[in-house]
Enzyme design. Structure first.
Site, mmCIF file in Angstrom:
data_model
loop_
_atom_site.group_PDB
_atom_site.id
_atom_site.type_symbol
_atom_site.label_atom_id
_atom_site.label_comp_id
_atom_site.label_asym_id
_atom_site.label_seq_id
_atom_site.Cartn_x
_atom_site.Cartn_y
_atom_site.Cartn_z
ATOM 1 N N CYS A 109 48.048 -5.336 -107.533
ATOM 2 C CA CYS A 109 47.801 -5.589 -108.791
ATOM 3 C C CYS A 109 49.180 -5.840 -109.680
ATOM 4 C CB CYS A 109 46.822 -4.579 -109.381
ATOM 5 S SG CYS A 109 46.072 -3.750 -108.305
ATOM 6 N N ARG A 135 49.786 2.052 -96.956
ATOM 7 C CA ARG A 135 49.389 3.339 -97.436
ATOM 8 C C ARG A 135 49.509 4.463 -96.125
ATOM 9 N NH1 ARG A 135 44.628 1.438 -100.279
ATOM 10 N NH2 ARG A 135 45.496 -0.085 -101.739
ATOM 11 N N GLN A 152 44.559 -7.010 -98.101
ATOM 12 C CA GLN A 152 43.420 -7.157 -98.884
ATOM 13 C C GLN A 152 43.243 -8.659 -99.135
ATOM 14 O OE1 GLN A 152 44.881 -4.624 -102.024
ATOM 15 N NE2 GLN A 152 43.669 -3.075 -101.518
ATOM 16 N N ASP A 178 42.800 -9.992 -101.605
ATOM 17 C CA ASP A 178 42.733 -9.516 -103.289
ATOM 18 C C ASP A 178 42.800 -10.814 -104.086
ATOM 19 O OD1 ASP A 178 42.912 -7.470 -104.961
ATOM 20 O OD2 ASP A 178 45.160 -6.908 -104.345
ATOM 21 N N HIS A 231 43.017 -11.262 -108.622
ATOM 22 C CA HIS A 231 42.862 -10.593 -110.068
ATOM 23 C C HIS A 231 42.596 -11.697 -111.158
ATOM 24 C CE1 HIS A 231 45.262 -7.666 -107.834
ATOM 25 N NE2 HIS A 231 44.578 -6.668 -108.617
ATOM 26 N N LYS A 260 32.686 -0.669 -112.329
ATOM 27 C CA LYS A 260 32.588 -1.541 -111.220
ATOM 28 C C LYS A 260 31.251 -1.753 -110.550
ATOM 29 C CE LYS A 260 33.845 2.143 -108.208
ATOM 30 N NZ LYS A 260 34.654 2.532 -106.787
ATOM 31 N N HIS A 287 39.646 -6.749 -110.878
ATOM 32 C CA HIS A 287 40.326 -6.973 -109.425
ATOM 33 C C HIS A 287 38.668 -7.034 -108.789
ATOM 34 C CE1 HIS A 287 43.541 -3.874 -110.577
ATOM 35 N NE2 HIS A 287 42.513 -3.536 -111.588
HETATM 36 ZN ZN LIG Z 1 43.983 -4.685 -108.038
#
Ligand SMILES: [Zn+2]
Ligand SMILES: [Zn+2]
Length: 762
Positions: A434, A463, A481, A483, A485, A568, A614
């Site tokens: 992000c 992680r 991910q 991912d 945005h 969310k 996200h």
């Molecule tokens: Zn994010």
């Protein structure tokens, strides 16, 4: 860690004490006032002020009273026999009676079964010391300190004893003691671990609750089922080693796992599901089918994608990439490292430091200065001697100690250390994508005409998961991910949310996951911990709700479950054997745009803050593919199979035709191999079946001559000899429509959903 006393029991003394305690139980009924109780349908009923959930149930009907397992007052689950008066605060007490149908009741049943199991163990091994006995997803465990080493051979005997306890159906009775009495009771019972826990973990509790069931008494917050007879089905599952309070240097305990249900059918369904899950274990199949590896040489939690697994992943990535491009997303790339300051701005550092890999310093003294600063800020006490040692070591490594040495007091010292760190480069391996995407938004001036801006990246993040938490592909230390945005105006949130929900739905259904529901996490209206304007929250929550209602999706709204930075939606998916997985998330964020000072110029020519969304339909490629391996039991559908067709020539004579076919299939975009071994064709077919290849093309002289294929389907068997064109058309169609043919050989009855886990302990 104090040691626990583990001498033999002194039953008579403690039984007498418990009897005395019961005689002293106060009578709560002063017979004067009434309690107002609000039932789930909104009706308010008046009851005498010694009312309990059970007495309320009785007033409704004796059948209901018999069915009551426990009750819920507001958000807390309580015993059916618990007085309701302490919950009254002027307004009617919100009461929900829990029966076998409620998942919360199952949790109460399981924790009660943990008591019953501990009681049985204590009858067989009187010298046992009890630790903790919480519930977990689908069951419960109890940790015991016990000289006898429990093995599977003990299970039948313990189960027999549990059955005897259940048959007597004695009640669970609650009582409370002050600290001194509690300690003294636990000492009488020779429960050293409980004594230690009261004295350390529960040091701030003026009063402690206990539950008695027959001769068995346990320190416990509850709640419990009315009596042991409510347990209709149970089983001891396994035994493993554990440690008191998870402390590796503490006493070694034995953890006995069990499961319990309201119905024998549910237990059987659960056992069948476990049996099937074992066959589908992605760790076993992943290795057997050559999909992925995790090796000690590379490191725990680091996934190596083998060619076949990588094939599946890239097919999924290509599929999603195509879909996103169609839907107006733009691909971006960002590096695997970022400056520590970037994550300080986003708030990911140092807040989540424990779950991240430590920062990388370019300067030799960096790690030492960082460690010293961290210790100081955590209020560790260091004498002047240690400080001198730190300074000497740091200076050897090139740290310029001038400012630090002049600083007086902790705050000034910390400031000097932090200044030094800021003047020297330090990086984090990326824990999140992000902040990078926020910077891409910020890299140029944005106008309302640019919005929504949808940036996507298959971004790998790292992680630091604890070794014990790692689990094949499902829990790893490096994950990619899917991912994206979305940066948009508050007015665009509804439409963007609708699009992301639609995309997630499409993606899940394309891999045959049809059975899912959405959990919508909303604000707790009573809390003020949330960032973002009241107006935006209201608008967004209403929009999210509207989109889900219109979508016809099965969804539930959970108040108070939202993160502080935005509401969310999570997709909870049920796989073909009835297990639940949380996949796909759409999260609104009012926080990061604020922290990164993101702006766009509105139609009014003024500056505005965008909203950030996200979203990740797969979650991570590792977890998603791990889940898919289990869902398909390794037999990927045609469109995802790493190898789609295996050509099996009958003998050497048809090898030429086989190789020509391989070329034709490959050119047409199929993934195909040819088995040129001298083996019999039956053996080639058997191996292809074991490798879970969707189709086998058997080639003999007749097929070579007529340019055809004897096609064999892994699921349906022989399909007969078909002309090439027909085979190509049929298989192309199956790929193009992403057909899912077989997932499970039989249907799995689903046991009722159970809560993940809960602690009834203090
Ligand atoms: Zn994010
Ligand atoms: Zn308990």
């Amino acid at each position: 860690m104090p040691t626990c006393k583990l001498s033999g029991p002194k039953r008579p003394l403690f039984a007498a004490r418990v009897r005395r305690l019961f005689r002293r139980a106060p009578n709560l009924n002063d017979g004067s006032k009434m309690l107002d109780i609000q039932l789930p349908d909104g009706t308010v009923v008046s009851h005498p002020d010694d009312a309990t959930p059970l007495s309320v149930a009785n007033a409704i009907g004796s059948r209901l009273a018999k069915a009551v397992i426990a009750a819920k007052v507001g958000t807390s689950v309580i015993d059916a026999s618990r007085p309701l008066k302490p919950f009254s605060n002027g307004s009617p007490i919100p009461l929900r009676l829990l029966t076998e149908k409620d998942p919360e009741a199952l949790d109460v049943l399981r924790h009660s079964s943990a008591h019953i199991m501990a009681r049985a163990v204590m009858r067989i091994f009187p010298d046992v010391s009890l630790a903790f006995g919480p519930t977990i997803s689908n069951g419960f465990y109890y940790d015991f300190f016990l000289p006898h080493k429990l093995t599977e051979e003990d299970f039948a005997k313990i189960e027999q004893e549990m059955a005897a306890i259940i048959a007597k159906a004695e009640p669970f009775e609650q009582f409370s003691l002050d600290r001194e009495q509690a300690v003294s009771l636990c000492k009488d019972m020779n429960q050293g671990l409980k004594v230690e826990h009261i004295q350390t973990g529960l040091a701030s509790h003026p009063e402690l609750g206990f539950y008695r069931q027959g001769e068995f008494v346990d320190l416990c917050r509850g709640p419990h089922i009315p009596d042991a007879g409510r347990v209709k089905a149970f089983k001891i599952m396994s035994v493993a080693g554990s440690h008191w309070k998870g402390d590796m240097s503490g006493p070694q305990l034995q953890r006995l796992y069990g499961t319990a249900w309201f119905d024998k059918k549910d237990l059987q369904a659960h056992l069948d599901q476990l049996e099937e899950a074992k066959k589908r274990d992605h760790r076993v199949l992943g290795k057997k089918l050559g999909l992925y590896q995790i090796t000690p040489d590379v490191g725990q939690g680091m996934c190596l994608w083998m060619p076949k697994g990588a094939r599946v992943r890239s097919l999924l990535e290509d599929f999603l990439r195509r879909e996103m491009l169609k839907r107006g997303y733009e691909p971006v790339y960002s590096p695997h490292l970022g400056r520590v300051e970037l994550y300080e701005t986003s708030g990911h550092f140092p807040y989540y430091r424990d779950s991240q890999f430590p920062p990388l310093f370019v300067h030799d003294a960096g790690a030492l200065v960082d460690a010293w600063a961290r210790r100081l800020s955590e209020d560790e006490d260091f004498g002047p001697k240690q400080e001198t040692m730190f300074l000497q070591a740091a200076e050897v490594l090139g740290f310029d100690a001038q400012t630090y040495s002049k600083a007086e007091g902790k705050e000034a010292k910390l400031a000097a250390l932090n200044d030094w760190q800021r003047n020297h480069e330090r990086f984090l391996v990326k824990p999140m994508n992000c902040p990078h995407h926020a910077q891409i938004f910020k890299a140029q001036p944005r106008s309302y005409r640019d919005l929504p801006l949808r940036l996507f990246e298959f971004g790998t993040v790292y992680r630091y998961e604890q070794t014990g938490e790692l689990n094949g592909m499902l829990r790893v230390r490096g994950l990619t991910q899917d991912d994206a945005h979305i940066f948009c105006t508050a007015d665009q949130v509804e439409e963007e949310f609708r699009n992301t929900i639609e995309l997630t739905r499409f993606v899940l259904e394309s891999v045959g996951l049809q059975d899912y529901r959405v959990q919508l996490s909303l604000r707790d209206p009573k809390s003020d911990k949330y960032v973002g304007s009241e107006e935006n929250w209201q608008k967004a929550e209403a929009a999210l709700r509207r989109v889900l209602e219109e979508s016809g999706l099965n969804f539930n709204a959970a108040e108070g479950e939202a993160a502080f930075y935005g509401p969310k939606a999570d997709f909870m998916v049920r796989d073909c054997i009835g297990r639940h997985w949380q996949l796909g998330t759409v999260q609104l964020d009012y926080n990061l745009p604020e922290r990164f000072q993101l702006e766009y110029t509105g139609a009014d020519n003024k500056s505005h803050r965008p909203v950030m969304i996200h979203r990740a339909p797969f979650g991570s490629m590792e977890r998603f593919v791990g889940m898919l391996i289990e869902h398909f039991a390794g037999a990927f559908p045609m469109w995802l199979a790493p190898e789609q067709i295996r050509i099996c020539p009958l003998s050497e004579k048809t090898n030429d035709y086989a190789l020509e076919l391989q070329k034709l299939f490959t050119e047409a975009g199929f993934r195909v191999t040819t088995d040129l071994r001298g083996a019999k064709v039956q053996a080639k077919i058997r191996d292809a079946q074991l490798d879970l290849i969707p189709y086998m093309a058997v080639i003999g002289p007749k097929e070579a001559e007529t340019r055809s294929i004897a096609l064999r389907d892994r699921i349906a068997g022989e399909l007969g000899t078909k002309p090439l064109d027909e085979v190509f058309a049929m298989l192309s169609q199956e790929v193009a429509t992403r057909q899912i043919r077989q997932v499970a050989e039989r249907k799995f009855a689903e046991p009722p959903p159970a809560s993940e886990s809960s602690s009834h302990e203090y």
